[in-house]
Scaffold this motif. Structure first.
Motif, PDB file in Angstrom:
ATOM      1  N   VAL A 133      -7.541  -3.010   0.111  1.00 36.58           N
ATOM      2  CA  VAL A 133      -8.372  -1.523  -0.045  1.00 36.58           C
ATOM      3  C   VAL A 133      -9.813  -2.028   0.546  1.00 36.58           C
ATOM      4  CG1 VAL A 133      -9.347   0.581  -0.347  1.00 36.58           C
ATOM      5  CG2 VAL A 133      -6.751   0.075  -0.469  1.00 36.58           C
ATOM      6  N   TRP A 160     -11.247   7.157  -4.882  1.00 32.31           N
ATOM      7  CA  TRP A 160     -11.700   5.741  -3.764  1.00 32.31           C
ATOM      8  C   TRP A 160     -13.526   5.937  -4.302  1.00 32.31           C
ATOM      9  CZ3 TRP A 160     -10.734   4.496   1.131  1.00 32.31           C
ATOM     10  CH2 TRP A 160      -8.683   4.479   1.616  1.00 32.31           C
ATOM     11  N   LEU A 213       0.644  -1.217  -0.513  1.00 34.55           N
ATOM     12  CA  LEU A 213      -0.192  -0.371   0.160  1.00 34.55           C
ATOM     13  C   LEU A 213       0.412   1.076   0.136  1.00 34.55           C
ATOM     14  CD1 LEU A 213      -2.988  -0.658   2.349  1.00 34.55           C
ATOM     15  CD2 LEU A 213      -2.413  -1.289  -0.584  1.00 34.55           C
TER      16      LEU A 213
END
Length: 200
Positions: free
Chosen positions: A109, A168, A75
Motif C-alpha cells: 500500500v 490510512w 490485499l
C-alpha cells in the motif's frame, strides 16, 4: 493425443497457481523497489516463471500490476454481513486495520501510494483498485438501503473513504497505533451523520 490432452489439462490447472505466484512476486517487487525499478524481467526472476509467458499474459508492467493489485490475495479480505450497517462498517474498519497491520500488505500500500504521487500510470492503477474495492463493497450498502438504514441517494464512497481514510492516515501517515474501540468509535460518529441524512 492422450499426452497432449493431459498436458493441456496440466496447463489449465497450473495457470491460476502460476498467476498467483506472479502476482505475489509483482507485489513483493513493488513494495521492495518501487514503481520506477519494477520490471517484468524482475518478476520473472523472482517468480521462476519465464518472462515470455508473463509478457504473453501482460504486455506491460502497468497491466501486470493492475491485475496483481486487483486479484492477489495480499490485499483481500472478506466482505462483512453482520445484519446491520453499523456492524458491517465496524467489521470493514477492523478488516482495513488488519490488512494494514500485515507488513507485506502495508508495504504494498505504501509503495503504491508513493508511486501514485510520482507517476500518472501508478495513479491510474490505484484509482482502479479503489474503484474495484468500492464495487465489491456495494452489496453492503445495497442491503443497508433495503433495511432502511441508509438513504438511497447517499454516496457509499463517502462512507468507505471515511472509514478507510481514517485508518490510512493514522497508520501510514501519523504512524500511530489503533487503540481498542477505535473502529466502533469511528462508526458511531458516522452513524450520527447517517441519521441526520435520513432525517433531511
Amino acid at each position: 493425443m492422450g499426452g497432449g490432452a493431459a498436458q493441456a489439462r496440466t496447463g489449465e490447472r497450473s495457470g491460476p497457481r502460476r498467476k498467483e505466484e506472479i502476482f505475489a512476486a509483482s507485489l513483493e517487487l513493488l513494495a521492495g523497489q518501487g514503481y520506477d525499478a519494477f520490471t517484468i524481467e524482475g518478476v520473472a526472476l523472482r517468480s521462476g516463471v519465464n518472462k515470455t509467458t508473463i509478457y504473453r499474459w501482460w504486455p506491460s508492467k502497468s497491466e501486470l500490476l493492475r491485475d496483481a493489485l486487483l486479484h492477489s490475495g495480499t490485499l483481500a479480505f472478506d466482505l462483512p454481513d453482520t445484519g446491520s450497517l453499523t456492524g458491517d462498517l465496524t467489521e470493514l474498519a477492523v478488516g482495513v486495520e488488519g490488512l494494514l497491520g500485515e507488513p507485506e500488505a502495508r508495504a504494498v500500500v505504501e509503495a503504491a501510494l508513493v508511486g501514485a504521487v510520482r507517476h500518472p500510470a501508478m495513479r491510474e492503477l490505484v484509482t482502479q483498485f479503489l474503484e474495484d474495492r468500492l464495487g465489491r463493497h456495494q452489496p453492503l450498502f445495497t442491503r443497508a438501503v433495503e433495511r432502511g438504514e441508509l438513504p438511497a441517494d447517499l454516496d457509499p464512497a463517502l462512507l468507505v473513504d471515511a472509514v478507510a481514510g481514517a485508518l490510512w492516515i493514522r497508520l501510514l501517515v501519523r504512524r500511530r497505533p489503533v487503540p481498542d474501540g477505535f473502529a466502533a468509535q469511528l462508526v458511531a460518529l458516522l452513524a450520527d451523520g447517517i441519521a441526520a441524512a435520513r432525517e433531511r
